[in-house]
Design a protein around this motif. Structure first.
Motif, short mmCIF file in Angstrom:
data_model
loop_
_atom_site.label_atom_id
_atom_site.label_comp_id
_atom_site.label_asym_id
_atom_site.label_seq_id
_atom_site.Cartn_x
_atom_site.Cartn_y
_atom_site.Cartn_z
N LEU A 285 0.98 -0.93 -0.03
CA LEU A 285 0.07 0.08 -0.11
C LEU A 285 0.99 1.19 0.02
O LEU A 285 1.98 1.17 0.62
CB LEU A 285 -1.00 -0.09 1.28
N GLY A 286 0.57 2.44 -0.73
CA GLY A 286 1.14 3.54 -0.82
C GLY A 286 1.13 4.31 0.76
O GLY A 286 0.56 3.95 1.53
N SER A 287 1.69 5.41 0.69
CA SER A 287 1.96 6.12 2.07
C SER A 287 0.70 6.51 2.74
O SER A 287 -0.21 6.86 1.97
CB SER A 287 2.96 7.26 1.95
N VAL A 288 0.58 6.37 3.84
CA VAL A 288 -0.72 7.06 4.55
C VAL A 288 -0.27 8.50 5.19
O VAL A 288 0.63 8.55 6.04
CB VAL A 288 -1.02 6.32 5.97
N THR A 289 -0.92 9.38 4.61
CA THR A 289 -0.39 10.79 5.09
C THR A 289 -1.08 11.29 6.17
O THR A 289 -0.53 11.95 7.02
CB THR A 289 -0.74 11.74 3.94
N SER A 369 -2.17 18.41 12.31
CA SER A 369 -1.06 17.95 13.49
C SER A 369 -1.92 17.05 14.48
O SER A 369 -1.21 16.34 15.01
CB SER A 369 -0.41 18.96 14.04
N LYS A 370 -3.12 17.21 14.52
CA LYS A 370 -3.96 16.47 15.79
C LYS A 370 -4.51 15.02 15.10
O LYS A 370 -4.95 14.27 15.89
CB LYS A 370 -4.98 17.30 16.63
N ALA A 371 -4.46 15.04 13.79
CA ALA A 371 -5.18 13.81 13.33
C ALA A 371 -4.28 12.64 13.78
O ALA A 371 -3.03 12.82 13.88
CB ALA A 371 -5.08 13.77 11.67
N TYR A 372 -4.95 11.31 14.07
CA TYR A 372 -4.30 10.39 14.56
C TYR A 372 -2.69 10.05 14.03
O TYR A 372 -2.06 10.04 14.57
CB TYR A 372 -5.06 9.04 14.52
N LYS A 373 -2.90 10.04 12.67
CA LYS A 373 -1.70 9.39 11.86
C LYS A 373 -0.49 10.28 12.13
O LYS A 373 0.80 10.12 12.05
CB LYS A 373 -1.89 9.23 10.47
N CYS A 374 -0.94 11.66 12.16
CA CYS A 374 -0.15 12.77 12.32
C CYS A 374 0.60 12.62 13.67
O CYS A 374 1.68 12.92 13.91
CB CYS A 374 -0.40 14.07 11.86
N ARG A 375 -0.48 12.76 14.65
CA ARG A 375 0.05 12.89 16.03
C ARG A 375 0.92 11.98 16.46
O ARG A 375 1.82 12.11 17.34
CB ARG A 375 -1.27 12.57 16.74
N VAL A 376 1.03 10.78 16.09
CA VAL A 376 1.64 9.65 16.29
C VAL A 376 3.17 9.56 15.79
O VAL A 376 4.15 8.74 15.88
CB VAL A 376 1.22 8.03 16.16
N LYS A 378 7.03 11.74 14.47
CA LYS A 378 7.97 12.81 14.70
C LYS A 378 8.68 13.22 13.50
O LYS A 378 9.53 12.11 13.16
CB LYS A 378 8.45 12.74 15.90
N PRO A 379 8.67 14.41 12.98
CA PRO A 379 7.64 15.62 13.26
C PRO A 379 6.42 15.05 12.56
O PRO A 379 6.46 14.27 11.79
CB PRO A 379 8.29 16.86 12.65
N TRP A 380 5.37 15.63 12.99
CA TRP A 380 3.94 15.33 12.35
C TRP A 380 3.84 15.59 10.85
O TRP A 380 2.91 14.82 10.46
CB TRP A 380 2.99 16.02 13.17
N TRP A 381 4.66 16.38 10.56
CA TRP A 381 4.33 16.75 8.94
C TRP A 381 5.46 16.01 7.93
O TRP A 381 5.30 16.25 6.93
CB TRP A 381 4.79 18.38 8.89
N ARG A 382 6.17 14.95 8.71
CA ARG A 382 6.88 14.05 7.97
C ARG A 382 6.12 13.01 7.45
O ARG A 382 5.91 11.95 8.33
CB ARG A 382 8.18 13.75 8.66
N VAL A 383 5.78 12.85 6.21
CA VAL A 383 5.00 11.46 5.88
C VAL A 383 6.06 10.32 5.67
O VAL A 383 7.05 10.41 4.96
CB VAL A 383 4.31 11.83 4.45
N PRO A 384 5.65 9.24 6.28
CA PRO A 384 6.34 8.04 6.01
C PRO A 384 6.48 7.51 4.63
O PRO A 384 5.22 7.35 4.22
CB PRO A 384 6.13 7.20 7.05
N LEU A 385 7.53 7.52 4.04
CA LEU A 385 7.48 7.08 2.53
C LEU A 385 7.38 5.54 2.30
O LEU A 385 8.14 4.97 3.24
CB LEU A 385 8.63 7.89 1.78
N VAL A 386 6.93 5.12 1.14
CA VAL A 386 7.14 3.78 1.06
C VAL A 386 8.06 3.73 -0.11
O VAL A 386 8.35 4.86 -0.87
CB VAL A 386 5.77 2.79 0.33
#
Ligand SMILES: C[S@@+](CC[C@H](N)C(=O)[O-])C[C@H]1O[C@@H](n2cnc3c(N)ncnc32)[C@H](O)[C@@H]1O
Length: 543
Positions: A285-289, A369-376, A378-386
């Protein structure tokens, strides 16, 4: 109808009378037949059974067979008694939990429509009792089983050895993993099994897609018979043609929905010409933003916020409508961006620029920044890439899963899967696998391994995608020049949605030597499954 929350919790939706009558008429054969309805609701089955008993007793108002029912919900049980009494039937309707019910007698007939309560809502003591009841019959049900699974097994316990079981069950009986134990149990316990499926939805307004199970005798069966009815009304007159199906050990029963010979031909070709997609590479699956509308940007937005290209990544825009042909090229990506689509992912480095920092602050003000996936993270604005995949694979589809070369080297977000090809298959896979997959075996295979979803969509879970039968490396290698030669024609057929035409170009190459009759069978089988999910998709979510 499963209307209120309370009704849903006990799985209460009621069976149309035509279905109850058909099942009562099939199962009741002599005036002395004793009948049990284990979750009788408002007695639609007991009433049909009473009438069927009268019919076999040639009109006598007091046949010898007894009518018994169990119902958890007292109000329904009271109503059931009233309805039966009004028709002059003597019936014993007990209020209670069927899993605690241990009647003294064994019945000739057990029939009904058990509750379908999903495992998430079916917990605690009720669940434990049901699993125990199944275990007492030697069946260990998985923790994911819905309530109906244990009902089937316990219902069979109350039958005389030669008795008949007639139940309305969710169509997931045919396909889901946790029902494998129920399928095995049914084949071991009964001498003869029949299933009726429906082209149309027979419980109006109810999301569940159902099948009728008609089982009798004891001693085991290695096949079952299937009838596909149009709808509840047509059941009585057209349930005459039955086809035999021999299921593979522990396998799904879904293939029974297509003609048996077509399935055998499919099976043989899938192993001669194809291999599972997982032999080509890994699907993921692609990245979850966490918030696509913040993290994905149009060109105009990127310019407006002054975010430089160094802090942006090229992505396949959200959705999959743009993924039509054989490749997703840089040119196509640029055209989408020019058209105002979200072709960029916000992806600043460890030290964001002033402009990126401003955008981050705006995100904080908007509570992104408070959305669940962002909150968990660090930093919240860095999307984990696949990993940037070699191929894109769509997983929610109207017609078929699309495999497309990612020539734009776009990063993916979770509206698509990626396929990372194995090193020794990269070149040929990128260039020819999307094209080779447009053959009748792979198209039918997608309907077999995938699942029908809301709106008639075909969904592939990652593990289902792994199983998709696609042409083998050997076949693609052997036919590469001929496949290459049809690329231009194929690309244009696909872009204008002419799938059949594309398939007519690919089949003679990938499935060379397969007779026209077999190809016609495969195409027809795909059509049957395709239409089935479309018809069902028309009025709710199917499984
Ligand atoms: C799907 S409805 C079917 C009712 C009826 N058989 C019909 O088809 O119209 C399921 C019924 O099972 C009842 N029920 C749920 N759990 C039960 C249990 N453990 N024992 C007996 N009845 C139960 C519900 O109250 C509901 O009336």
């Amino acid at each position: 109808m499963a209307g209120t929350i309370e009704e849903k919790a006990r799985g209460a939706f009621f069976t149309p009378a035509e279905i109850a009558e058909y099942m009562a008429q099939w199962s009741i054969r002599s005036p002395g037949d004793d009948v049990l309805e284990p979750s009788c609701g408002e007695a639609v089955f007991l009433r049909a059974a009473g009438r069927a008993l009268r019919e076999v007793s040639q009109g006598s108002s007091r046949p010898e067979g007894k009518l018994s029912g169990v119902e958890l919900h007292e109000t329904s049980a009271v109503q059931a008694r009233e309805i039966l009494a009004n028709e002059g039937f003597t019936a014993d309707v007990a209020v209670g939990d069927f899993f605690e019910h241990s009647p003294e007698i064994a019945y000739d007939v057990v029939l009904g429509n058990p509750p379908y309560v999903r495992y998430q809502e079916f917990s605690g003591a009720a669940r434990a009792k049901s699993l125990e009841a199944a275990l007492a019959q030697g069946v260990r049900l998985s923790g994911l089983a819905s309530s109906w699974a244990a009902f089937v097994i316990k219902a069979a316990l109350h039958l005389k050895p030669q008795g008949r079981l007639a139940l309305v069950l969710p169509a997931e009986l045919l396909s889901v993993g946790y029902a494998a134990e129920v399928r095995r149990f049914l084949l071991n316990r009964f001498a003869s099994l029949r299933l009726v499926t429906f082209e149309e939805r027979v419980f109006p307004g109810v999301l569940e897609d159902v099948v009728l199970l008609l089982a009798e005798g004891s001693g085991g069966a290695n096949s079952f018979q299937l009838h596909q009815a149009r709808n509840a009304a047509s059941l009585a007159e057209d349930a005459k043609d039955w086809t035999d199906f021999v299921p593979s050990n522990g396998g799904k029963w879904t293939p029974a929905l297509v003609a048996q010979h077509a399935f055998q031909e499919y099976d043989a070709l899938a192993s001669q010409v194809c291999e599972p997609l997982s032999s080509w590479g890994r699907a993921y699956l692609g990245s979850v933003t966490g918030n696509n509308s913040f993290f994905t940007l149009t060109e105009e937005e990127a310019n407006r916020y002054g975010i430089s290209s160094k802090e942006l990544l090229r992505i396949s825009p959200p959705g999959s409508r743009h993924l039509k042909g054989l490749e997703f090229s840089t040119k196509a990506w640029k055209a989408l961006c020019a058209d105002g689509q979200r072709g960029y992912l916000f992806y600043p480095g460890a030290n964001p620029s002033y402009e990126a920092q401003k955008y981050i602050e705006e995100g904080e003000q908007r509570d992104v920044s408070k959305a669940y996936k962002c909150r968990v993270r660090k930093p919240w604005w860095r999307v984990p890439l696949v990993d940037t995949p070699d191929l894109l694979l769509t997983y929610m589809n109207h017609d078929r899963p699309r495999l497309i070369a990612n020539n734009a080297k776009a990063t993916i977000i979770n509206s698509v899967y990626g396929l990372m090809l194995k090193d020794d298959r990269k070149e040929i896979g990128k260039s020819l696998l999307p094209l080779a997959c447009l053959n009748s075996v792979t198209l039918l295979g997608a309907e077999v391994v995938g699942r029908a979803y809301g709106g008639g969509l075909l969904k592939l879970e990652p593990r289902e995608a792994d199983k998709l039968p696609v042409p083998s490396l050997e076949v693609v290698n052997e036919k590469k020049d001929r496949l290459q030669a049809i690329k231009p024609q194929l690309g244009s057929a696909l872009r204008s949605g002419r799938l059949e035409e594309a398939c007519m170009l690919v089949d003679p190459i990938v499935l060379e030597g397969v007779t026209d009759a077999t190809l016609a069978n495969l195409r027809q089988a795909r059509e049957v499954l395709f239409n089935r999910r479309k018809v069902r998709g028309g009025n709710g979510q199917s499984r």
